[in-house]
Design a protein around this motif. Sequence first.
Motif, short mmCIF file in Angstrom:
data_model
loop_
_atom_site.label_atom_id
_atom_site.label_comp_id
_atom_site.label_asym_id
_atom_site.label_seq_id
_atom_site.Cartn_x
_atom_site.Cartn_y
_atom_site.Cartn_z
N ALA B 84 0.87 -1.28 0.03
CA ALA B 84 -0.08 -0.08 0.01
C ALA B 84 0.81 1.29 -0.07
O ALA B 84 2.01 1.42 0.62
CB ALA B 84 -0.97 0.24 1.21
N HIS B 85 0.30 2.13 -0.67
CA HIS B 85 1.34 3.61 -0.54
C HIS B 85 -0.03 4.69 -0.43
O HIS B 85 -1.14 4.53 -0.33
CB HIS B 85 1.66 3.87 -2.12
N PRO B 86 0.31 5.89 0.28
CA PRO B 86 -0.48 6.85 0.43
C PRO B 86 -1.54 7.10 -0.74
O PRO B 86 -2.79 7.50 0.03
CB PRO B 86 0.31 7.96 0.79
N GLU B 87 -1.33 7.05 -1.72
CA GLU B 87 -2.29 7.33 -2.85
C GLU B 87 -3.48 6.10 -3.00
O GLU B 87 -4.47 6.48 -3.45
CB GLU B 87 -1.93 7.31 -3.97
N ASP B 88 -3.10 5.14 -2.07
CA ASP B 88 -4.37 4.16 -1.95
C ASP B 88 -5.39 4.67 -0.82
O ASP B 88 -6.40 3.75 -0.49
CB ASP B 88 -3.35 2.57 -1.80
N SER B 89 -4.77 5.35 -0.06
CA SER B 89 -5.87 5.97 1.05
C SER B 89 -7.07 6.38 0.54
O SER B 89 -7.30 7.19 -0.40
CB SER B 89 -5.09 7.06 1.80
N SER B 90 -8.12 5.72 1.04
CA SER B 90 -9.54 5.79 0.50
C SER B 90 -10.57 5.21 1.46
O SER B 90 -10.15 4.52 2.36
CB SER B 90 -9.41 5.27 -0.79
N PHE B 91 -11.76 5.23 0.89
CA PHE B 91 -12.94 4.59 1.61
C PHE B 91 -13.28 3.57 0.86
O PHE B 91 -13.65 3.53 -0.50
CB PHE B 91 -14.08 5.64 1.76
N TYR B 92 -13.12 2.34 1.28
CA TYR B 92 -13.41 1.01 0.56
C TYR B 92 -14.78 0.54 0.73
O TYR B 92 -14.80 0.17 1.97
CB TYR B 92 -12.18 0.11 0.66
N ILE B 93 -15.60 0.43 -0.20
CA ILE B 93 -17.01 -0.32 0.30
C ILE B 93 -17.35 -1.59 -0.67
O ILE B 93 -17.03 -1.54 -1.90
CB ILE B 93 -17.92 0.73 0.14
N CYS B 94 -17.74 -2.50 0.08
CA CYS B 94 -17.99 -3.56 -0.70
C CYS B 94 -19.47 -3.83 -0.95
O CYS B 94 -20.13 -3.04 0.01
CB CYS B 94 -17.51 -4.89 -0.03
N SER B 95 -20.02 -4.51 -1.95
CA SER B 95 -21.58 -4.61 -2.01
C SER B 95 -21.88 -6.01 -2.29
O SER B 95 -21.14 -6.73 -3.15
CB SER B 95 -21.90 -3.58 -3.04
N ALA B 96 -22.98 -6.65 -2.14
CA ALA B 96 -23.22 -7.80 -1.99
C ALA B 96 -24.85 -7.88 -2.97
O ALA B 96 -25.51 -7.35 -2.46
CB ALA B 96 -23.29 -8.77 -0.74
N ARG B 97 -24.67 -8.96 -4.01
CA ARG B 97 -26.12 -8.81 -4.48
C ARG B 97 -26.97 -9.93 -3.74
O ARG B 97 -26.68 -11.07 -3.76
CB ARG B 97 -25.63 -9.36 -6.12
N ALA B 98 -27.95 -9.47 -3.36
CA ALA B 98 -29.08 -10.26 -2.65
C ALA B 98 -29.99 -10.79 -3.46
O ALA B 98 -30.43 -12.00 -3.41
CB ALA B 98 -29.85 -9.36 -1.54
N THR B 99 -30.50 -10.23 -4.73
CA THR B 99 -31.19 -10.52 -5.68
C THR B 99 -30.53 -10.13 -7.27
O THR B 99 -29.64 -9.38 -6.93
CB THR B 99 -32.66 -10.11 -5.61
N PRO B 100 -31.20 -10.56 -8.07
CA PRO B 100 -30.72 -10.04 -9.49
C PRO B 100 -31.07 -8.49 -9.38
O PRO B 100 -30.28 -7.88 -10.51
CB PRO B 100 -31.40 -10.68 -10.42
#
Lengths: 110, 114
Positions: B84-100
């Motif tokens: 990791a480098h300072p430019e990778d600093s960020s808000f990482y958000i995952c999402s999961a598909r519950a239905t199509p």
Amino acid sequence: QKEVEQNSGPLSVPEGAIASLNCTYSDRVSQSFFWYRQYSGKSPELIMSIYSNGDKEDGRFTAQLNKASQYVSLLIRDSQPSDSATYLCAVKTSYDKVIFGPGTSLSVIP
Amino acid sequence: GAVVSQHPSWVICKSGTSVKIECRSLDFQATTMFWYRQFPKQSLMLMATSNEGSKATYEQGVEKDKFLINHASLTLSTLTVTSAHPEDSSFYICSARATPYEQYFGPGTRLTVT
């Protein structure tokens, strides 16, 4: 051309007024459209989804879809200060991915 | 229903180290999960699509050797930010598909690289 576009705002409305948020998209084959609300520092939360042309109402929120014009909107009636947030329009593209617009910042003034 | 969790919620690491972020669907099975990144005052940018049991599909411009994604089960996907480098600093958000038709987001992980 960006895939999903929104007015960046900020949009300011007085408490009790109607807030109108607009979104256009480029993929004509898109079938699923979503509005998310995001508070600062938080993850987006789903407000509404819409799949057919016309209006869809849920409480104070109404989503409108016009596929011919490639246009989606969200109306918030009786706006409250707690509605102040960034509203993200999202479109599920023909590639089965959900792409987000840049978001519109809404401020409801008491 | 449709709850997605992420761990950790925030992490600070030194430049050059690797960080693993977990994304779990708590009350549903998700064959597809998505990883997004959000920089301050910007929208969510899709990084990759993660399918259970297969290799992730990365968006253009996202380095797959730097952002390793593993979707080993129907309820867990992990994102590892390598070197990791300072430019990778960020808000990482995952999402999961519950239905199509609908996907639900985790609470996000704020990464700060010093």
